[in-house]
Design an enzyme around this catalytic site. Structure first.
Site, PDB file in Angstrom:
ATOM      1  N   GLU A 199       0.841  -1.207   0.000  1.00  0.00           N
ATOM      2  CA  GLU A 199       0.000   0.000   0.000  1.00  0.00           C
ATOM      3  C   GLU A 199       0.871   1.249   0.000  1.00  0.00           C
ATOM      4  OE1 GLU A 199      -3.282   2.458   2.682  1.00  0.00           O
ATOM      5  OE2 GLU A 199      -2.769   0.397   3.225  1.00  0.00           O
ATOM      6  N   LYS A 331      -7.556 -15.458  16.358  1.00  0.00           N
ATOM      7  CA  LYS A 331      -7.806 -15.070  14.960  1.00  0.00           C
ATOM      8  C   LYS A 331      -9.260 -14.679  14.686  1.00  0.00           C
ATOM      9  CE  LYS A 331      -4.076 -17.970  13.127  1.00  0.00           C
ATOM     10  NZ  LYS A 331      -3.624 -18.620  14.374  1.00  0.00           N
ATOM     11  N   ASP A 407       2.451 -14.334  12.735  1.00  0.00           N
ATOM     12  CA  ASP A 407       1.288 -14.951  12.085  1.00  0.00           C
ATOM     13  C   ASP A 407       0.368 -13.835  11.590  1.00  0.00           C
ATOM     14  OD1 ASP A 407      -1.044 -16.244  11.357  1.00  0.00           O
ATOM     15  OD2 ASP A 407      -0.993 -17.649  13.032  1.00  0.00           O
ATOM     16  N   HIS A 505      -2.648  10.113  -1.222  1.00  0.00           N
ATOM     17  CA  HIS A 505      -2.794   8.783  -1.845  1.00  0.00           C
ATOM     18  C   HIS A 505      -2.666   8.866  -3.356  1.00  0.00           C
ATOM     19  CE1 HIS A 505      -3.780   5.559   1.064  1.00  0.00           C
ATOM     20  NE2 HIS A 505      -3.977   6.589   1.877  1.00  0.00           N
TER      21      HIS A 505
END
Length: 519
Positions: A199, A331, A407, A505
Site C-alpha cells: 500500500e 484469529k 502470524d 494517496h
C-alpha cells in the site's frame, strides 16, 4: 599447419546451433509445448544445422577418400587438433545427454503427479531435494490447471528452511517490498521499523508520525499484561457437574497443582490464570500463561493437554469436545480479548507540541481532538465496532507482522486498539495514546526464523530469544508495534483533519507506468 577458415566457421555454427536447439527442446518439455510447433528462429536454426551437417560430412568424407599426405609434424598436429575437436564434441554430447536424462527423470515424476500416482505433498520426502520438489510440483500444477505461474519466483529462496514448519507444498514465494519508518524514539531508544506492504503512502505516513514523535521528545510505553491463552471446551451430563469443575478450577488451593502439571510442557511455560464460563452443561476453560519469547500457541496447547489429562482422573465423566472452544479467542475479533487481553497488552503515549502539530502534521490540536472524538470514538460506536476505536491500526500491525515473521492472521485481535487524543498544557499541545490489549508476537519459532524476517527482527534488536531475560525480546517487539501504530494514527488523523488524505494517496499510491506490455 594450415587452418581452413571455412571449417572453423562451420564447426562454430554447428556447435552453437546444437546448443540452441537443446535449450529450446528442454523449455518446450517444461512448458508442455508440442515439439513440432516451431518458431521462425527455431526453423532457421534447424536449416542451419542440416546445412552444417552436410558440409561437415562432405568435408570428412572427401578427406577419408583422398587421404591427403602430410609431413610427420603436420600429420601429428592435425591429429591433435582433430582429437581436440572430438573431445569438445564428446563433452557437448555428454552434457546434452545429462540434461536429457535429468529432464527425463523429472518428466517421469511430473507425469506421476499429474496422473495422481504420486501425491504432491510427498515430493520432498520422495526426492530428498526440496527445490527440485518445488519445480516438479510447479510444472505439474501448470499442466493440471492450464494456467501459467510465470511471475511467481522460485529461485533465491531456501525451501529447506520451511519444510515441516512454515508452508506445505510450496510452488514459489511472493515478493512484498519492505520499507523503513523511523527513527522511532521509544522509551529513550531509537528504532528503525520495518514494514512489509504493497500500500503506497503507508510507510511515508508512518514515517511522518515517527518524525513528529521524535522532535517532540519521543514516546513512552508500558506493558500491562503478558499471557497467551487457550480455551478448551468440555462437556458433562449435567450443568451441575460442569459447575463442579468450574469451582474446582477457580479454587486458589488447587491452582498450584494445576500449574505444576501445566508447566511441564516447556521450561518457558508458566500458568498465570484460569478463567471459566458455562453454557448449559458445557464448560469453557480459558488458560492464560507466559511463553517466553515465543508467541506461544503451541506451548500453551501442550500445557492445556497435560491439565486435561490430569483432570480426567478426578472427573472421569468429563468429555473433552475440543482443545479450542473459541473462548481463547484466536484469529477472531472477540470481546474477551478486548477486555481481558491476549498476548501482550500495551499502552503507548506521546505529547506532541503545538509547533510540531502545525509544522510537521500541518493541522491544529483542536482539529485532531475533535476528529478523534467524532471518528475514532463516536463513529466506531455507531458502526458497532469491537476493538476498532482507531483510524487504521491494522495497517501498521499487518505491515510489521509480515516483515518480522509473525502470524498474519493474528492481525485481527492484535489490531484491537483505542486511540485517544486530548489537548493538554492549556490546550496548546496534544496528548495522544494507543491502548492495545492483545498484541500477539514472538521472536522465535514460525516465520521468525526465515532469513528475511530474521533480518528485520535483527534490525529492531530483538532477534531470537533473549538469553538474560526470557520473554523480553517479544515484549519489546510488542512495544515497538504499539509505538508504530501511534505514529501511524497520528499521521493519518492529521492528513484527514487537514484534508490531505486523497491528495497524498494520489501521489504515493497511484502508478502511471504502463505495465500491460509486460504481459
Amino acid at each position: 599447419m594450415v587452418v581452413d577458415t571455412r571449417n572453423v566457421v562451420f564447426f562454430t555454427v554447428f556447435f552453437f546451433v546444437v546448443h540452441y536447439l537443446l535449450i529450446r527442446w528442454r523449455e518446450k518439455i517444461r512448458n508442455s509445448t508440442p515439439i513440432h510447433v516451431v518458431t521462425v528462429s527455431e526453423m532457421a536454426a534447424i536449416i542451419t544445422f542440416v546445412g552444417s551437417c552436410i558440409y561437415l560430412l562432405l568435408y570428412f568424407g572427401t578427406t577419408l577418400v583422398h587421404h591427403t599426405h602430410f609431413s610427420d609434424d603436420e600429420e601429428a598436429e592435425e591429429t591433435k587438433n582433430h582429437s581436440a575437436i572430438g573431445c569438445k564434441f564428446d563433452v557437448l554430447l555428454t552434457h546434452a545427454e545429462k540434461k536429457e536424462t535429468t529432464t527425463g527423470e523429472d518428466e517421469e515424476v511430473i507425469q506421476a503427479v499429474v496422473s495422481g500416482k504420486t501425491p504432491s505433498y510427498l515430493l520432498e520426502s520422495k526426492l530428498g531435494d526440496c527445490k527440485r520438489a518445488v519445480f516438479i510440483r510447479r510444472v505439474a500444477l501448470e499442466r493440471i490447471t492450464g494456467k501459467s505461474l510465470e511471475g511467481l519466483p522460485v529461485d533465491g529462496f531456501d525451501y529447506e528452511s520451511i519444510l515441516g514448519q512454515c508452508c506445505e507444498m510450496p510452488v514459489g514465494y511472493v515478493q512484498i517490498p519492505v520499507g523503513i519508518a523511523g527513527p522511532l524514539l521509544l522509551d529513550g531508544m531509537e528504532f528503525s521499523v520495518p514494514m512489509a506492504t504493497t500500500e503506497g503512502c503507508l510507510v511515508a505516513s508512518t514515517n511522518r508520525g515517527c518524525k513528529a514523535i521524535y522532535v517532540s521528545g519521543g514516546a513512552t510505553s508500558v506493558l500491562l499484561k503478558d499471557g497467551m491463552t487457550r480455551a478448551p471446551i468440555v462437556r458433562f451430563a449435567t450443568a451441575k457437574r460442569a459447575a463442579d469443575l468450574k469451582f474446582f478450577l477457580e479454587e486458589p488451593l488447587n491452582f498450584q497443582n494445576l500449574a505444576s502439571v501445566f508447566d511441564r510442557s516447556s521450561r518457558f511455560a508458566k500458568l498465570r490464570k484460569i478463567q471459566c464460563a458455562i453454557a448449559g452443561r458445557n464448560l469453557y476453560i480459558r488458560f492464560t500463561c507466559s511463553t517466553g519469547d515465543a508467541m506461544g500457541m503451541n506451548m500453551v496447547s501442550k500445557g492445556v493437554q497435560n491439565v486435561l489429562e490430569y483432570l480426567q482422573a478426578n472427573f472421569p465423566d468429563m468429555d473433552v469436545i475440543g482443545i479450542s472452544g473459541n473462548y481463547c479467542s484466536d484469529k477472531k475479533p472477540a470481546a474477551v480479548n478486548w477486555i481481558e487481553g491476549r498476548g501482550k497488552s500495551v499502552v503507548c503515549e506521546a505529547i506532541i507540541t503545538e509547533d510540531v502539530v502545525k509544522k510537521v502534521l500541518k493541522t491544529t490540536v483542536a482539529s485532531l481532538v475533535e476528529l478523534n472524538m467524532l471518528k475514532n470514538l463516536t463513529g466506531s460506536a455507531m458502526a458497532g465496532a469491537l476493538g476498532g476505536f482507531n483510524a487504521h491500526a491494522s495497517n501498521i500491525v499487518s505491515a510489521v507482522f509480515l516483515a518480522t515473521g509473525q502470524d498474519p492472521a493474528q492481525n485481527i485481535e492484535s489490531s484491537h486498539c483505542i486511540t485517544m487524543m486530548e489537548a493538554v498544557n492549556g490546550g496548546r499541545d496534544l496528548h495522544v495514546s494507543v491502548t492495545m490489549p492483545s498484541i500477539e508476537v514472538g521472536t522465535v519459532g514460525g516465520g521468525t526464523q526465515l532469513a528475511s524476517q530474521s533480518a528485520c527482527l535483527n534490525l529492531l534488536g530483538v532477534k531470537g530469544a533473549n538469553k538474560e531475560w526470557a520473554g523480553s525480546n517479544a515484549r519489546q517487539l510488542a512495544k515497538v508495534v504499539a509505538a508504530a501504530v501511534l505514529a501511524g494514527e497520528l499521521s493519518l488523523m492529521s492528513a484527514i483533519a487537514a484534508g490531505q488524505l486523497v491528495k497524498s494517496h494520489m501521489k504515493y499510491n497511484r502508478s502511471n507506468k504502463d505495465i500491460s506490455a509486460k504481459f
